[in-house]
Design a protein around this motif. Structure first.
Motif, mmCIF file in Angstrom:
data_model
loop_
_atom_site.group_PDB
_atom_site.id
_atom_site.type_symbol
_atom_site.label_atom_id
_atom_site.label_comp_id
_atom_site.label_asym_id
_atom_site.label_seq_id
_atom_site.Cartn_x
_atom_site.Cartn_y
_atom_site.Cartn_z
ATOM 1 N N SER A 1 0.780 -1.242 0.062
ATOM 2 C CA SER A 1 -0.049 0.100 0.017
ATOM 3 C C SER A 1 0.773 1.277 0.209
ATOM 4 O O SER A 1 0.340 2.426 -0.294
ATOM 5 N N VAL A 2 2.331 1.218 0.575
ATOM 6 C CA VAL A 2 2.921 2.447 0.554
ATOM 7 C C VAL A 2 4.248 2.403 -0.277
ATOM 8 O O VAL A 2 4.875 3.174 -0.515
ATOM 9 N N LYS A 3 4.503 1.193 -1.267
ATOM 10 C CA LYS A 3 5.603 1.304 -2.007
ATOM 11 C C LYS A 3 5.754 1.859 -3.094
ATOM 12 O O LYS A 3 4.871 2.276 -3.845
ATOM 13 N N GLY A 4 6.847 2.614 -3.029
ATOM 14 C CA GLY A 4 7.053 3.618 -4.114
ATOM 15 C C GLY A 4 6.730 5.116 -3.608
ATOM 16 O O GLY A 4 7.032 5.981 -4.424
ATOM 17 N N ARG A 5 6.059 5.017 -2.570
ATOM 18 C CA ARG A 5 5.446 6.472 -2.050
ATOM 19 C C ARG A 5 6.240 6.862 -0.708
ATOM 20 O O ARG A 5 6.505 7.980 -0.331
ATOM 21 N N PHE A 6 6.424 5.645 0.287
ATOM 22 C CA PHE A 6 7.281 5.866 1.602
ATOM 23 C C PHE A 6 8.519 5.613 1.512
ATOM 24 O O PHE A 6 9.054 4.309 0.829
ATOM 25 N N THR A 7 9.624 6.134 2.279
ATOM 26 C CA THR A 7 10.943 5.496 2.332
ATOM 27 C C THR A 7 11.428 5.637 3.900
ATOM 28 O O THR A 7 11.098 6.332 4.581
ATOM 29 N N ILE A 8 11.967 4.321 4.301
ATOM 30 C CA ILE A 8 12.161 4.355 5.821
ATOM 31 C C ILE A 8 13.898 4.531 5.660
ATOM 32 O O ILE A 8 14.508 4.095 4.785
ATOM 33 N N SER A 9 14.386 5.363 6.791
ATOM 34 C CA SER A 9 15.844 5.448 6.796
ATOM 35 C C SER A 9 15.886 5.344 8.529
ATOM 36 O O SER A 9 15.121 5.672 9.145
ATOM 37 N N ARG A 10 17.355 5.208 8.657
ATOM 38 C CA ARG A 10 17.761 5.363 9.968
ATOM 39 C C ARG A 10 19.032 6.225 10.231
ATOM 40 O O ARG A 10 20.063 6.210 9.186
ATOM 41 N N VAL A 16 14.802 6.712 13.685
ATOM 42 C CA VAL A 16 14.437 6.256 12.514
ATOM 43 C C VAL A 16 13.413 7.375 11.813
ATOM 44 O O VAL A 16 12.645 8.015 12.308
ATOM 45 N N TYR A 17 13.464 7.248 10.605
ATOM 46 C CA TYR A 17 12.600 8.172 9.908
ATOM 47 C C TYR A 17 11.371 7.407 8.976
ATOM 48 O O TYR A 17 11.852 6.313 8.402
ATOM 49 N N LEU A 18 10.491 8.023 8.521
ATOM 50 C CA LEU A 18 9.451 7.693 7.759
ATOM 51 C C LEU A 18 9.074 8.975 6.700
ATOM 52 O O LEU A 18 8.495 9.638 7.170
ATOM 53 N N GLN A 19 9.709 8.807 5.710
ATOM 54 C CA GLN A 19 9.299 9.982 4.438
ATOM 55 C C GLN A 19 8.331 9.419 3.544
ATOM 56 O O GLN A 19 8.322 8.372 3.061
ATOM 57 N N MET A 20 7.048 10.201 3.528
ATOM 58 C CA MET A 20 5.871 9.945 2.977
ATOM 59 C C MET A 20 5.512 10.978 1.984
ATOM 60 O O MET A 20 5.641 12.115 2.248
ATOM 61 N N TYR A 21 5.287 10.489 0.573
ATOM 62 C CA TYR A 21 4.970 11.492 -0.460
ATOM 63 C C TYR A 21 3.592 10.768 -0.908
ATOM 64 O O TYR A 21 2.941 9.873 -0.730
ATOM 65 N N SER A 22 3.240 11.627 -1.597
ATOM 66 C CA SER A 22 1.728 11.377 -2.371
ATOM 67 C C SER A 22 0.683 10.802 -1.604
ATOM 68 O O SER A 22 -0.125 9.804 -1.907
ATOM 69 N N LEU A 23 0.580 11.542 -0.361
ATOM 70 C CA LEU A 23 -0.319 10.947 0.611
ATOM 71 C C LEU A 23 -1.814 11.275 0.107
ATOM 72 O O LEU A 23 -2.153 12.316 -0.613
#
Length: 123
Positions: free
Chosen positions: A61-70, A77-84
């Motif tokens: 459901s989030v693949k290609g729109r969210f990016t996780i990093s640490r 830890v971060y969660l970058q969310m695009y095209s919400l």
């Protein structure tokens, strides 16, 4: 301890970056995940990142729109969310997994959870 931040109200198509500041454990030893739960829905594992950062999981459901990093220097830890969109509206929580790997997927493998941050996407 895990403390999330960065949630809020955003319009459809917008972006947000969630942060989860951690303390009280050896950050580099464990995988970390993000979950979300919308009203009336089951909790969903959105993403996970391994202890090394080399392996990541994303729900379809989030693949290609969210990016996780640490960031080991900040124990965060971060969660970058695009095209919400409205389907992303939920309380987002971070959690520490009991191992260094994200796999096999199993929500019961998460030991500690943050209190969550609300993300609301409006049209």
């Amino acid at each position: 301890q895990l403390v999330e931040s960065g949630g809020g109200l955003v319009q459809t198509g917008g972006s947000l970056r969630l942060s989860c500041a951690t303390s009280g454990f050896t950050f580099d030893y464990y995988a970390l995940g993000w979950f979300r739960q919308a009203p009336g829905k089951e909790r969903e594992e959105v993403s996970c990142i391994s202890s090394s950062g080399d392996s990541k999981y994303y729900a379809d459901s989030v693949k290609g729109r969210f990016t996780i990093s640490r960031d080991s220097a900040k124990n965060t830890v971060y969660l970058q969310m695009y095209s919400l969109d409205s389907e992303d509206t939920a309380v987002y929580s971070c959690a520490i997994r009991r191992s260094s790997s994200c796999f096999p997927l199993n929500p019961y493998e998460y030991a500690y959870w943050g209190q969550g941050t609300q993300v609301t996407v409006s049209s």
